[in-house]
Enzyme design. Structure first.
Site, short mmCIF file in Angstrom:
data_model
loop_
_atom_site.label_atom_id
_atom_site.label_comp_id
_atom_site.label_asym_id
_atom_site.label_seq_id
_atom_site.Cartn_x
_atom_site.Cartn_y
_atom_site.Cartn_z
N SER A 1 83.77 -35.19 -38.16
CA SER A 1 82.84 -35.91 -39.03
C SER A 1 83.22 -37.37 -39.25
O SER A 1 82.48 -38.11 -39.88
CB SER A 1 82.72 -35.19 -40.37
N LYS A 2 84.37 -37.81 -38.74
CA LYS A 2 84.72 -39.23 -38.90
C LYS A 2 84.73 -39.95 -37.56
O LYS A 2 85.41 -40.97 -37.41
CB LYS A 2 86.07 -39.36 -39.61
N ASN A 3 83.98 -39.43 -36.62
CA ASN A 3 83.97 -40.01 -35.28
C ASN A 3 82.75 -40.94 -35.15
O ASN A 3 81.60 -40.51 -35.29
CB ASN A 3 83.89 -38.83 -34.29
#
Lengths: 309, 286
Positions: free
Chosen positions: B64-66
């Protein structure tokens, strides 16, 4: 107080280059040029850039260059992107070898990514973010080609990302975040546009980022992380408010994140080290004038003797 | 990886290439060149983008932090158009359920609202998140985004009165919460005379200081009010002066200076900031 384990950090940085088969190397593959910039700049701050062979570095950097368009990829065979183009130009600047570049061509690539509203896309796919405004402006300034873009529009776009707390986000309305603030303040500093910043309001928000353990966080209620020692401190210096934080406590926090056996600095005490937190830690200490380190320029993120143009 | 390199260099835009990109993305979702090539293949094969959306759904929870995944998601949503709005808001909600401060998810959500619409329930959504965690600065930021930009609410001025009430309640419940104090100032951005003349503002400071004489945010806001020309009541003056005596013994010549002295003592990490504020107080300030 702990001391900076300079020799071990140098050893750690030089060792990364040799590891090419582990998982970390796979995950870093596409941004190897960022890693190279972080590692090499750290070596230079530690007065040890002579430990690498400039010709080897430069010839590898130039293999990441896309002659057809003028941009750099994150590694050999990867597509061009603004993030990696800036790292490439910074690395060449570190070795005072900008002359190997066709500056005209690179600057046309960068300028071509400016949008009608003044913002910048990261590459041909159009993702927009104030990070890219910084990359473009910093890169063009190093190349002495800022005249290739519409600076006024670029500045206005950044100013449109300013929030009620005096900080900046990635796009208009985006939450203030210390990393984005560095990008916006850096771009405004380079273009001589800091008069758009409410220095006192932003300075107070930035110094509120210092947590009880002395470290800095990037947003309210988040944990302190060594990377913000760079993002927050460099911003505070650019707006001339760095004396508002407690430097001793921050220095202790950074030193406490070192791997004292094998070198390297982690994001938080006792976590695994990596090259970019090693850069952020050492660069943060340099900004606080820690003894024995070269000073680093807060806007260009390069040692000041390099950024002297 | 070598197979991928081969089809990439040959620019082979086929189903085989598409599956190869899927495999490589599962190995390293940050490899942006693979994503670029995947978009070229998707375009060439005219693939149903709803399937692509399902693919990202599965991938995003773990990554989810890509940056690449979010950018790809936006590319897909943009192509699908306004009908995609609801699904996108639902998708970001799912990610925010796991991490309510995920910067990428908020950024995507703001883009969806502005590009594809779906503002109807956004203020209620902010309220829900704030009820769950009133310290969530991202939710406060989104709230400001909604009241100042939603085409359905009439803008900041129209919303001010009800928002001031909402924010004061949040402050009273958790006076040490930085976000609502800043939000309150933001509601009067560019209109400091209204901030000074609205009694609710000084009253909330007084109320907090009566129970906690060293509240940094209450003292800080009061200091700003005084610097903007606010005339304090006798009661407020009394609370500050008694606190000043507790902290450092002697009284200062004016109230604003007293407040700075208290802040220097109770917030030592930022004592230089408060000392600087003290040095800037003009003689006309109370």
């Amino acid at each position: 107080m702990d001391e900076l384990e300079s020799d071990k950090h140098v050893k750690y940085i030089l060792s990364i280059e040799k590891k090419k088969d582990d998982v970390e190397a796979l995950l870093m593959e596409h941004l190897r040029i960022n890693g190279a910039y972080w590692g090499l700049t750290t070596l230079d701050i530690l007065h040890k850039i002579s430990a690498v062979d400039p010709e080897e570095v430069i010839s590898w950097v130039m293999k990441c260059y896309h002659e057809d368009c003028g941009g750099f990829g994150g590694n050999i065979g990867h597509d061009p992107h603004l993030l990696y183009t800036l790292s490439a130009v910074q690395i060449l600047a570190l070795f005072d070898r900008i002359d190997v570049l066709d500056a005209e061509k690179v600057s046309i690539y960068v300028a071509g990514l400016q949008n009608e509203d003044g913002s910048f896309s990261g590459d041909m796919w159009g993702e927009i973010d104030t990070r890219f405004s910084y990359c473009a402006i910093c890169c063009l300034s190093i190349l002495h080609c800022l005249n290739k873009i519409n600076v006024e529009k670029a500045v206005n776009y950044i100013v449109s990302c300013k929030n009620l707390d005096g900080g900046f986000g990635c796009t208009p309305g985006g939450e203030s975040h210390a990393g984005q603030i560095f990008c916006c303040i850096g771009a405004l500093a380079i273009t001589g546009s800091l008069h758009h910043v409410d220095r006192d309001l932003l300075g107070w928000w930035l110094c509120e980022r210092q947590c009880k353990n002395g470290g800095l966080n990037g947003r309210p209620e988040k944990d302190a992380d060594v990377c913000y020692s760079w993002w927050v401190l460099s911003s505070l210096i650019m707006i001339d408010r760095v004396h508002w934080i407690d430097k001793d406590k921050l220095t202790r926090f950074i030193l406490n994140c070192q791997d004292k056996e094998n070198g390297g600095i982690s994001d938080k005490p006792n976590y695994a080290v990596d090259v970019f937190h090693t850069y952020f830690g050492v660069a943060g200490l340099s900004l606080m004038e820690y003894p024995g380190l070269k000073s680093i320029d807060p806007a260009y993120a390069l040692p000041v003797d390099v950024a002297d143009w | 990886m070598d197979y991928f390199r081969a089809v990439y260099i040959a620019d082979e835009r086929s189903h085989r290439s598409l599956s190869l990109t899927t495999e490589v993305i599962h190995l390293n979702a940050g490899n942006y060149t693979v994503w670029h090539f995947r978009r070229l293949v998707l375009e060439a094969l005219n693939v149903d983008l709803c399937l692509e959306r399902d693919f990202i759904d599965r991938l995003a929870v773990r990554n989810s932090k890509n940056y690449q995944i979010w950018h790809h998601r936006r590319w897909v949503a943009e192509k699908l158009g306004t009908e995609a709005s609801e699904r996108e808001l639902e998708f970001t909600k799912k990610i925010l359920d796991l991490d309510a401060k995920n910067y990428h998810a908020w950024s995507h959500r703001q883009w969806v609202l502005q590009a594809l619409g779906g503002w109807q329930n956004e203020l209620a959504y902010c309220d829900k998140l704030l009820q769950y965690d009133i310290f969530n600065n991202s939710a406060w930021n989104q709230r400001y985004f909604v009241i100042s930009r939603s085409p359905l609410l009439g803008g900041l001025r129209a919303m001010r009165e009800s928002e001031v009430g909402y924010t004061i309640l949040a402050i009273l419940a958790n006076p040490e919460n930085e976000s609502p104090w800043r939000y309150l100032r933001g509601l009067y951005q560019g209109e400091t005379e209204l901030l000074v003349s609205d009694n609710q503002i000084s009253e909330v400071c007084l109320k907090i200081l009566k129970t906690n004489q060293s509240s940094v945010f209450a003292l800080g806001l009061l200091l700003d009010l005084l610097c903007y020309g606010f005339q304090p009541s006798g009661e407020l003056r009394g609370v500050i002066e008694s606190s000043r005596n507790l902290e450092a013994g002697s009284a200062d010549s004016n109230l604003a200076t007293s407040i700075c002295s208290i802040l220097e003592a109770v917030d030592p990490m930022r004592s230089n900031y408060w000392g600087w504020r003290r040095s800037r107080i003009s003689s006309q300030v109370c």
